[in-house]
Design an enzyme around this catalytic site. Structure first.
Site, PDB file in Angstrom:
ATOM      1  N   GLY A  18       0.843  -1.202   0.000  1.00 18.24           N
ATOM      2  CA  GLY A  18       0.000   0.000   0.000  1.00 18.24           C
ATOM      3  C   GLY A  18       0.871   1.242   0.000  1.00 18.24           C
ATOM      4  N   ARG A  79       0.780  -5.079  -4.999  1.00 16.28           N
ATOM      5  CA  ARG A  79       0.950  -6.091  -3.945  1.00 16.28           C
ATOM      6  C   ARG A  79       1.405  -7.415  -4.566  1.00 16.28           C
ATOM      7  NH1 ARG A  79      -0.737  -4.195   0.905  1.00 16.28           N
ATOM      8  NH2 ARG A  79      -2.295  -2.532   0.932  1.00 16.28           N
ATOM      9  N   ASP A 110       5.744  -5.293   5.689  1.00 21.20           N
ATOM     10  CA  ASP A 110       6.261  -6.639   5.960  1.00 21.20           C
ATOM     11  C   ASP A 110       6.241  -7.558   4.743  1.00 21.20           C
ATOM     12  OD1 ASP A 110       3.519  -6.576   6.136  1.00 21.20           O
ATOM     13  OD2 ASP A 110       3.378  -7.914   7.867  1.00 21.20           O
ATOM     14  N   THR A 132       4.850   1.935   6.161  1.00 20.29           N
ATOM     15  CA  THR A 132       3.443   1.558   6.307  1.00 20.29           C
ATOM     16  C   THR A 132       2.779   2.552   7.252  1.00 20.29           C
ATOM     17  OG1 THR A 132       1.850   0.026   7.272  1.00 20.29           O
ATOM     18  CG2 THR A 132       4.087  -0.259   7.994  1.00 20.29           C
ATOM     19  N   ASP A 134       0.526   1.770   9.044  1.00 18.65           N
ATOM     20  CA  ASP A 134       0.114   0.983  10.217  1.00 18.65           C
ATOM     21  C   ASP A 134       1.158   0.982  11.344  1.00 18.65           C
ATOM     22  OD1 ASP A 134      -2.069   0.417   8.696  1.00 18.65           O
ATOM     23  OD2 ASP A 134      -1.734  -1.740   8.548  1.00 18.65           O
ATOM     24  N   ASP A 136       3.527  -1.054  11.959  1.00 15.21           N
ATOM     25  CA  ASP A 136       3.579  -2.362  12.632  1.00 15.21           C
ATOM     26  C   ASP A 136       4.814  -3.188  12.272  1.00 15.21           C
ATOM     27  OD1 ASP A 136       2.866  -2.864  10.028  1.00 15.21           O
ATOM     28  OD2 ASP A 136       1.149  -4.129  10.486  1.00 15.21           O
ATOM     29  N   ARG A 178      -4.544  -3.396  10.412  1.00 14.12           N
ATOM     30  CA  ARG A 178      -4.965  -4.790  10.235  1.00 14.12           C
ATOM     31  C   ARG A 178      -4.635  -5.641  11.463  1.00 14.12           C
ATOM     32  NH1 ARG A 178      -5.804  -8.130   5.916  1.00 14.12           N
ATOM     33  NH2 ARG A 178      -5.645  -6.304   4.563  1.00 14.12           N
TER      34      ARG A 178
HETATM   35  O1  F6P Z   1      -0.765  -0.628   3.913  1.00 17.25           O
HETATM   36  C1  F6P Z   1      -1.461  -1.157   4.994  1.00 17.25           C
HETATM   37  C2  F6P Z   1      -2.914  -0.883   4.813  1.00 17.25           C
HETATM   38  O2  F6P Z   1      -3.117   0.502   4.860  1.00 17.25           O
HETATM   39  C3  F6P Z   1      -3.792  -1.617   5.819  1.00 17.25           C
HETATM   40  O3  F6P Z   1      -4.022  -0.939   7.003  1.00 17.25           O
HETATM   41  C4  F6P Z   1      -5.065  -1.833   5.033  1.00 17.25           C
HETATM   42  O4  F6P Z   1      -5.760  -2.954   5.497  1.00 17.25           O
HETATM   43  C5  F6P Z   1      -4.572  -2.047   3.661  1.00 17.25           C
HETATM   44  O5  F6P Z   1      -3.367  -1.344   3.554  1.00 17.25           O
HETATM   45  C6  F6P Z   1      -5.523  -1.603   2.564  1.00 17.25           C
HETATM   46  O6  F6P Z   1      -4.971  -1.945   1.359  1.00 17.25           O
HETATM   47  P1  F6P Z   1      -5.524  -1.632  -0.088  1.00 17.25           P
HETATM   48  O7  F6P Z   1      -4.935  -0.321  -0.495  1.00 17.25           O
HETATM   49  O8  F6P Z   1      -5.038  -2.725  -0.923  1.00 17.25           O
HETATM   50  O9  F6P Z   1      -7.014  -1.522   0.006  1.00 17.25           O
END
Ligand code: F6P
Length: 348
Positions: A18, A79, A110, A132, A134, A136, A178
Site C-alpha cells: 500500500g 501487492r 512486511d 506503512t 500501520d 507495525d 490490520r
Molecule cells: O498498507 C497497509 C494498509 O493501509 C492496511 O491498514 C489496510 O488494510 C490495507 O493497507 C488496505 O490496502 P488496499 O490499499 O489494498 O485496500
C-alpha cells in the site's frame, strides 16, 4: 564526490504494498545520495511486478525534482508477490542482470520486506526501508507515513466531535490497522476518543456500551469511538471483510467492523449512532514535516549502507538514530504497547 566502492554501479529502487505519504521523499533521498557516490539509479515500476516484467526507468536528479512534498509514489506500487510463481522468480533474476542492477532498495511493509529477505538469502544485495501507515514493523520506533495518517485521523476525530456534540450522537470512526492498532491508539489519544478498539485486544460489546452508558449518565450526551479495521469482538476469530478479496500475500481486504459496531451500539443503547470509514483518505496527500524528514533520513542511510556493503538490512529509527537491523528481525508485527493502550483507557 565521495569515493565509489567499485562493486556497485547501479542501484534499483522500488516501492511495494500500500502506498503512503513519504515514499517520494525516500526516492528523492535515494537518488540524490546515490549520485553523490556516483551510483546510477534505476526506478522499478509497480513494486516487485516491475522487476518481474522488466518495467523500469532511469532516475536522475531531474526526475526527483519537486517530489519531496508529493503523496503517493512516482514509481507506482502493487501487492505482487514474485515468489508465488517460480517462473516470476527466474524472470526477476534475469531482469536484475539485464538492467545491471547491482543492489536493490526495497521500500515497503512486511510483505515487500519479506520478499527482500528471501532475495538476500539468494545473495541478491538488498536493503529495506520500513514503510506503512500501520507502524507495525518491528525493530523501528516508527515507519514513515504513520505520522501523516495520525494527523489525518486526529483531524477527523476533531471534526466528528463538533457534529457529535451538536446532535448528541455516538460517532464510530473506523480507521486502518490490520494486525496492530497504532493509528487508532495514537489518534484516539490525540483526539480524545471515548473508546478505542484495536486488533490486539478483542472487545466485549457490552463493556463498550457500558462505558458509553456511563458517560451518558455523567451528562456527556455524545461519544466518539475509534475502531481499527482489524479489531474483533471476543466471540469472533475471523476479520470482518466486505469484499472477501485476498491479495497475493494472502491478506483479506478488510472493512465493515465499524458498521457492525455502530448497529450494535444503536440497538443496545437506543442512541443515534453514525459510522464514518476513513479508508484511503488516511494514505493520501502530502506527508507531514516529520514524515518527510524520517523518509529522507531512511533514504540517505540506505545508500550509505549499500556503500558499506552492509546488505540484508533494514534501516530503522531507534531513538534519535537511524541504524541497520537484519530484515529478518524486522518482519514481525509490532503490536501496540499495552502500557500506552491502558493509559488511553484512563480517558474512556
Ligand atoms: O498498507 C497497509 C494498509 O493501509 C492496511 O491498514 C489496510 O488494510 C490495507 O493497507 C488496505 O490496502 P488496499 O490499499 O489494498 O485496500
Amino acid at each position: 564526490m565521495k569515493e565509489n566502492n567499485h562493486q556497485i554501479k547501479t542501484i534499483g529502487v522500488l516501492t511495494g504494498g500500500g502506498d503512503c505519504p513519504g515514499l517520494n521523499a525516500v526516492i528523492r533521498a535515494v537518488v540524490k545520495t546515490a549520485n553523490q557516490y556516483d551510483y546510477s539509479v534505476i526506478g522499478i515500476r509497480n513494486g516487485w511486478k516491475g522487476i518481474v516484467d522488466g518495467d523500469v526507468e532511469p532516475l536522475t536528479d531531474f526526475s526527483v525534482t519537486g517530489i519531496l512534498p508529493k503523496g503517493g509514489t512516482i514509481l507506482g506500487t502493487s501487492r505482487t508477490n514474485p515468489f508465488k510463481d517460480e517462473g516470476h522468480v527466474q524472470q526477476m533474476l534475469t531482469n536484475l542482470k539485464r538492467f545491471g542492477i547491482d543492489a536493490l532498495v526495497a521500500i515497503g511493509g512486511d510483505d515487500t520486506l519479506s520478499v527482500a529477505a528471501r532475495l538476500h538469502e539468494m545473495e541478491i544485495p538488498v536493503i529495506g526501508i520500513p514503510k506503512t501507515i500501520d507502524n507495525d514493523i518491528s525493530c523501528t520506533d516508527y515507519t514513515f507515513g504513520f505520522d501523516t495518517a495520525v494527523s489525518i485521523v486526529t483531524d477527523a476525530i476533531d471534526r466528528l466531535h463538533t457534529t457529535a456534540e451538536s446532535h448528541h450522537r455516538i460517532m464510530v470512526l473506523e480507521v486502518m490497522g490490520r494486525h496492530a492498532g497504532w493509528i487508532a491508539t495514537i489518534s484516539g489519544i490525540a483526539g480524545g476518543a471515548d473508546q478505542i478498539l484495536i486488533p490486539e485486544v478483542p472487545f466485549d460489546i457490552e463493556e463498550v456500551c457500558e462505558g458509553l452508558r456511563s458517560r451518558f449518565n455523567r451528562g456527556k450526551k455524545f461519544s466518539i469511538v475509534v475502531i481499527a479495521e482489524g479489531a474483533k469482538p471476543i466471540n469472533r476469530d475471523d476479520f470482518v471483510t466486505i469484499s472477501g478479496k485476498v491479495d497475493e500475500f494472502g491478506h483479506e481486504q478488510l472493512g465493515g467492523i465499524g458498521q457492525i459496531l455502530g448497529r450494535e451500539i444503536e440497538n443496545r443503547l437506543n442512541a443515534e449512532t453514525r459510522v464514518t470509514v476513513l479508508g484511503h483518505v488516511q494514505r493520501g496527500g502530502s506527508p507531514t514535516a516529520h514524515d518527510r524528514v524520517l523518509a529522507t533520513r531512511y533514504g540517505v542511510t540506505a545508500i550509505q549502507e549499500i556503500h558499506r556493503g552492509n546488505f540484508g538490512k533494514m534501516v530503522a529509527l531507534q531513538g534519535d538514530h537511524i541504524v541497520p537491523v537484519p530484515i529478518t528481525d524486522a518482519i514481525h508485527q509490532k503490536k501496540v504497547d499495552m502500557d500506552l493502550y491502558n493509559m488511553a483507557k484512563i480517558f474512556f
